[in-house]
Structure formats: C-alpha cells, structure tokens
Design an enzyme around this catalytic site. Structure first.
Site, PDB file in Angstrom:
ATOM      1  N   SER A  99       0.800  -1.234   0.000  1.00  0.00           N
ATOM      2  CA  SER A  99       0.000   0.000   0.000  1.00  0.00           C
ATOM      3  C   SER A  99       0.825   1.272   0.000  1.00  0.00           C
ATOM      4  CB  SER A  99      -0.959  -0.001   1.196  1.00  0.00           C
ATOM      5  OG  SER A  99      -2.072  -0.829   0.928  1.00  0.00           O
ATOM      6  N   LYS A 102      -0.064   3.668  -2.678  1.00  0.00           N
ATOM      7  CA  LYS A 102      -1.048   4.739  -2.509  1.00  0.00           C
ATOM      8  C   LYS A 102      -0.384   6.113  -2.433  1.00  0.00           C
ATOM      9  CE  LYS A 102      -4.658   1.950  -0.270  1.00  0.00           C
ATOM     10  NZ  LYS A 102      -4.069   0.611  -0.215  1.00  0.00           N
ATOM     11  N   ASP A 192      -8.821 -12.783  -2.565  1.00  0.00           N
ATOM     12  CA  ASP A 192      -9.093 -11.466  -1.991  1.00  0.00           C
ATOM     13  C   ASP A 192     -10.438 -10.901  -2.437  1.00  0.00           C
ATOM     14  OD1 ASP A 192      -6.679 -11.126  -0.542  1.00  0.00           O
ATOM     15  OD2 ASP A 192      -5.621 -10.628  -2.387  1.00  0.00           O
ATOM     16  N   SER A 346      -6.034   3.135   4.653  1.00  0.00           N
ATOM     17  CA  SER A 346      -5.512   2.366   3.520  1.00  0.00           C
ATOM     18  C   SER A 346      -6.638   1.717   2.731  1.00  0.00           C
ATOM     19  CB  SER A 346      -4.509   1.311   4.005  1.00  0.00           C
ATOM     20  OG  SER A 346      -3.605   0.960   2.969  1.00  0.00           O
ATOM     21  N   ASN A 347      -7.559   2.542   2.266  1.00  0.00           N
ATOM     22  CA  ASN A 347      -8.748   2.074   1.567  1.00  0.00           C
ATOM     23  C   ASN A 347      -8.412   1.728   0.117  1.00  0.00           C
ATOM     24  OD1 ASN A 347     -11.293   2.153   0.073  1.00  0.00           O
ATOM     25  ND2 ASN A 347     -12.194   2.936   1.959  1.00  0.00           N
ATOM     26  N   ASN A 348      -8.411   0.443  -0.199  1.00  0.00           N
ATOM     27  CA  ASN A 348      -8.027  -0.010  -1.538  1.00  0.00           C
ATOM     28  C   ASN A 348      -8.971   0.491  -2.624  1.00  0.00           C
ATOM     29  OD1 ASN A 348      -5.796  -1.443  -0.592  1.00  0.00           O
ATOM     30  ND2 ASN A 348      -6.981  -3.302  -0.276  1.00  0.00           N
ATOM     31  N   HIS A 399       0.932  -7.928  -6.682  1.00  0.00           N
ATOM     32  CA  HIS A 399       2.291  -8.381  -6.392  1.00  0.00           C
ATOM     33  C   HIS A 399       3.213  -8.122  -7.582  1.00  0.00           C
ATOM     34  CE1 HIS A 399       2.425 -10.430  -2.457  1.00  0.00           C
ATOM     35  NE2 HIS A 399       1.132 -10.616  -2.642  1.00  0.00           N
ATOM     36  N   THR A 459       1.766   3.021   5.598  1.00  0.00           N
ATOM     37  CA  THR A 459       2.077   1.611   5.788  1.00  0.00           C
ATOM     38  C   THR A 459       1.691   0.820   4.547  1.00  0.00           C
ATOM     39  OG1 THR A 459      -0.103   1.269   6.760  1.00  0.00           O
ATOM     40  CG2 THR A 459       1.716   1.725   8.282  1.00  0.00           C
ATOM     41  N   GLY A 460       2.164  -0.412   4.474  1.00  0.00           N
ATOM     42  CA  GLY A 460       1.789  -1.308   3.390  1.00  0.00           C
ATOM     43  C   GLY A 460       1.943  -2.748   3.829  1.00  0.00           C
ATOM     44  N   LEU A 462       1.175  -6.864   2.493  1.00  0.00           N
ATOM     45  CA  LEU A 462       0.721  -7.986   1.679  1.00  0.00           C
ATOM     46  C   LEU A 462       1.359  -9.228   2.265  1.00  0.00           C
ATOM     47  CD1 LEU A 462       1.137  -6.711  -2.013  1.00  0.00           C
ATOM     48  CD2 LEU A 462      -1.022  -7.188  -0.862  1.00  0.00           C
TER      49      LEU A 462
END
Length: 511
Positions: A99, A102, A192, A346-348, A399, A459-460, A462
């Site tokens: 993320s 973003k 996901d 962190s709204n995708n 990814h 932040t990020g 996966l």
C-alpha cells in the site's frame, strides 16, 4: 613421567577454560537485538554505546537481525530540506510497495484532479412530472463517488417527494457508464475478491458507513435467545440484493465464539458459520458485493418505496439518454478530505477509483490502463525514474507493482514543493496517535516510544511484504524522509514491524 604429563594436562585445561571464559564474556557484550523465544525486542539505539556510532553502524547492527534472513529489504533516508540521500541499503532494488503504492496514487490525484475535486451522483429522468406521477424512467447516474451512502439515497427520495412525486411509471435504472465495466484490477488474487479489501469498482457504488468502503456491505452477528438456535444476523444497509446463509449456532455462555463470514465467489450469497455463546459479543465483518451497480439500484428502489413513492416499472442497469433532465445531484467531499480515509485507513477501493477517475478526466476513459498512464507521467514530474518502476494498480494489492526505496523517497521529497503538500501530509497516518482518523494504520505503532507523533508515514501490507515510507522529525527538529520496504520474509509480520520501528528509532535519534 606420569605426574609430569598430568601437570601439563592440568595446565592445558586451565588455560583452555580461561580462553573460553574470555570468549563468552566477549559474546555477551554484543548488543542483543531480539529474543526469539518470547518475540520481545530489545532496543539497541538508546544505549550509551550506540550513541557514539554512526548512522551506517547503527543500521548495520539492525540489519544483522536473523529474522531478516533470506528476505529482501530496501531502505532509503534523505534530508527533507536538500533531498540528499544520507543512507541507502539496497535502495535501488525493485521491490513490492504494497500500500505504499497509494503514495503515488494520492500524489498523482492531487496533481491532476486537485485538492478541491469532487465526485458527483445525479438523479435524472427521460420523462416529465405530471401531477404526482413521474411519467418516464428514473436514472441514478454514478460518476465514481465512493462516499455515496444510504442516507444520500434517502435525500434523493425526499427531494422527489418535495417535487410532488408519489409514483414512477417507468423503471429505476442505474447508470455506471462513467467508467468501463472491468470490475477488478488485473492482478487481484482470487482469494481477496470476497473481502472488502478486494471490492469491485464501479462508477455507481455504495458505502455502508463513513469508512467509505465502497461496494461492500456490513454483516453483524448477534447472540440469539437460547442454545441450539441460530444467532441473529443483520446487514447494513438492509437489502435483498444479498442472501445471508445463517449457519451460526448458539452455544452455552462458556462456549467459544468462533465465526467466519464470507461471500461465495461469483454470487451474492454470504455464508456465516460457527458458534456464538449466549453472552457473546457481536461479530462484525465487511463483505464485498458482486456487481455493485445492481446493489445501488436495489437499495435506491427500496428507499423510494420506504418514502412512499410507488414504482410501476422494474429495477435495472442502463445508460442515461443525453436529453435526460436533472432532478437532483450530490457532490462528494473534496479530494483533500477523501484522502483521510483513503490514506489513514488504507482504503483499496479509493485507490482504484482515483485511477479510473484520472483516466476519465485526462483521456476520456475511466479505465485502469488510462489511469495508470496518468500516474506514470505524473511521477516522472515528481522526479522518479520510470524505468525502475512498474505500476499495475492504484491500491498496491498487486504483487507485480515494483518500486525502489530510493525512488519513493525522491517522490516524497519533490511532493514537498507542491502547493497540495499540506493536504498530502495531513493524510498520512501518525505514529502512536490513538484517534483512528489521525493515527490510522500507525495508531498502534511506536505508541509508547520516541516515535510518538514524530512520524507521519504510509504503511503497506501484503503476504510477505511490509512497507513504511514517509517523514520523521529527529530529536534535533530536522525532518528526514525515509522508505523501508521489506519483501519475501517468512516470519510473522509483527516481527518485521518491530525491526522497522527500530529503524525509525535510529532515524529519530539522528545524527
């Protein structure tokens, strides 16, 4: 001869013991970074010895942590006032940003759309109002607004009532043609897709609450009245567009609460399974919706009827005629405000909507292809080398996104020079700030340490990826820009977060 040999043996053993003792003392003098048995972290940055070490030496000690074995880690640290890179560890290696992607999306959106940009939703008709009847179809046209709520649909219905409408002869039609009809970004994992983090993107969509997770529904499970019965389940908003399969059974008050809630792939059947104790607390989950345009139409149709407007026609998806007449419209909050839930939480979905909106505004097509091309051109203007960066989406879920840590710090440096920077900076999570819309995803990081409110960063996360990039204020009051990209680790992400926090402590204690 034997006593003589025995004496030599004794001397040899004595000297050997002294040597081993010396080695043990030397080993125990080395700073301990962590204890693997209890997963605690012991700081090495605030010791008296460490204060005499250079930045490189302090970072080198952290990078020896065995929890990093077999993984990749890119680090870049720059002076915010000059852009000088004062530290780099694998800073030019292409790594997954998660993320932290973003950061690029938000910067491009501010540059291209502007801080005051607003999304719209329109209510139109191809007919006329005669008396209390709308003779024609009623269209709800979405233009990308991810903040549309049920209460906004209530407002639309009330405005129609104010115009005297009590009956609609035609259909209620949802128009999502502002964007293309590709709902999911190209690299989103199949697993996901049922989650709110993988919600489908439509120009006409609905959020269940003020977190603005567009294209999702909230499912709440509450205790029932007796053992053996099913638990109670409610959704927000209430709608028949989804089917709840309730397999949650009530158990004794001493029993375990163990509940899973998941939408079945390709459907709007949401299955809740497990056990709920009699005195158990409620369980809440967000589920994505399959085809969110139809979801909005269904809820809007329901809202109209709740407000006493009878509908003779059907509910469906279509395209608004060019000659249609506007009856009402709603504008979203400006982009500077939307960035708060986007970046803090962190709204995708917001990331992907912004990509498509930039594509629509610049190229006339709301697609990932055209939106990503806008981001690519924008980051070049922000000093990044496009040959080192691969962008596949706006949220960081892919990814196949790649960017070096040094390129991220370049973008963060150049962003400071833009007029929109205060809005960008305000959107970043603040370390240790407990208020949700301030601390965001960093509210539980560095909460009791020296990083409290000295760090503003994205932040990020996966699988196997943990990243952190932003700005830190040192003890001397200097601002440093940093990017920490951890990839390919197999240990618990909280262990990696502890190492990142250790690096932040080094940055804050600079020089």
């Amino acid at each position: 001869m034997y006593p003589f040999n025995k004496m030599y043996v004794f001397i040899f053993v004595f000297l050997t013991s002294l040597l081993i003792s010396a080695l043990i003392i030397q080993i125990n003098d080395e700073p301990s970074i962590h204890k693997t048995e209890d997963k605690t972290v012991t700081s090495i940055v605030n010791t008296e010895e460490n204060k005499t070490l250079s930045l490189d030496e302090r970072m080198s000690r952290i990078l020896k942590d065995e929890r990093l074995n077999g993984s990749l880690m890119g680090i870049s640290i720059r002076k915010a006032d000059t852009g000088e890179e004062i530290y780099s560890h694998q800073g030019q290696i292409n790594l997954h940003p998660a993320s932290n992607m973003k950061i690029l999306t938000a910067a491009a959106a501010l540059e291209i759309l502007g801080e005051d940009y607003q999304f719209k939703t329109e209510i139109l008709t191809d007919g006329k109002i005669k008396g209390t009847t709308l003779q024609g179809n009623l269209f709800i046209k979405g233009m990308g607004d991810p903040t549309l709520l049920k209460k906004d649909l209530d407002t639309f219905a009330m405005k129609l009532k104010q115009e005297g409408v009590e009956q609609i002869e035609g259909d209620v039609i949802g128009d999502d043609s502002w964007y293309d009809d590709i709902r999911l970004s190209q690299d989103l994992n199949w697993s996901d897709e049922p989650s709110h983090t993988g919600a489908q993107v439509s120009a006409l969509t609905l959020s269940p609450n003020e977190d603005y997770d567009a294209g999702t529904i909230i499912v709440d499970v509450f205790p029932g009245n007796s053992i053996g019965e099913k638990a109670q389940i409610h959704t927000t908003p209430e709608t028949d567009y989804v089917k709840i399969v309730n397999n949650v059974k009530m158990v004794d008050a001493k029993g375990e609460k163990d509940i899973t809630i998941q939408r079945m792939h390709g459907t709007n059947s949401i299955v809740a399974e497990g056990t709920m104790p009699l005195d158990g607390t409620s369980e809440r989950a967000w589920s994505s919706i399959w085809e969110p345009t139809g979801y909005v139409v269904d809820v809007f149709h329901q809202v109209l009827e709740e407000n006493g407007i009878r509908i003779k026609g059907d509910k469906r998806v279509g395209i608004t005629p060019d000659a249609a007449k506007m009856l009402a419209e709603k504008e979203s909050m400006p982009l500077r405000e939307l960035l708060i839930p986007f970046m803090k939480l962190s709204n995708n979905g917001h990331g992907e909507v912004l990509v498509k909106e930039m594509g629509r505004v610049i190229h006339g097509e709301g697609s990932w292809e055209h939106g990503i091309s806008v981001i690519e051109k924008t980051i070049i203007q922000l000093g990044a080398n496009p040959e080192t960066i691969q962008i596949r989406d706006g949220s960081g879920m892919s990814h196949k996104n790649y960017i070096p840590a040094s390129e991220l710090t370049k973008i963060l440096y150049e962003a400071q020079k833009r007029g929109w920077f205060p809005s960008f900076e305000a959107s970043l999570p603040v370390a240790g700030a407990s208020e949700r819309m301030v601390g965001g995803t960093l509210r539980n990081r560095m909460a009791t340490g020296t990083g409290l409110e000295q760090v503003k960063a994205k932040t990020g996360t996966l699988s196997g990826v943990l990243t952190l990039s932003g700005y830190a204020t040192t003890k001397e009051g200097e601002t440093l820009i940093f990017s920490i990209l951890n990839n390919n680790y197999l240990t618990d992400q909280y262990e990696i977060a502890a190492i990142q926090d250790e690096i932040i402590s080094v940055i804050i204690s600079y020089p």
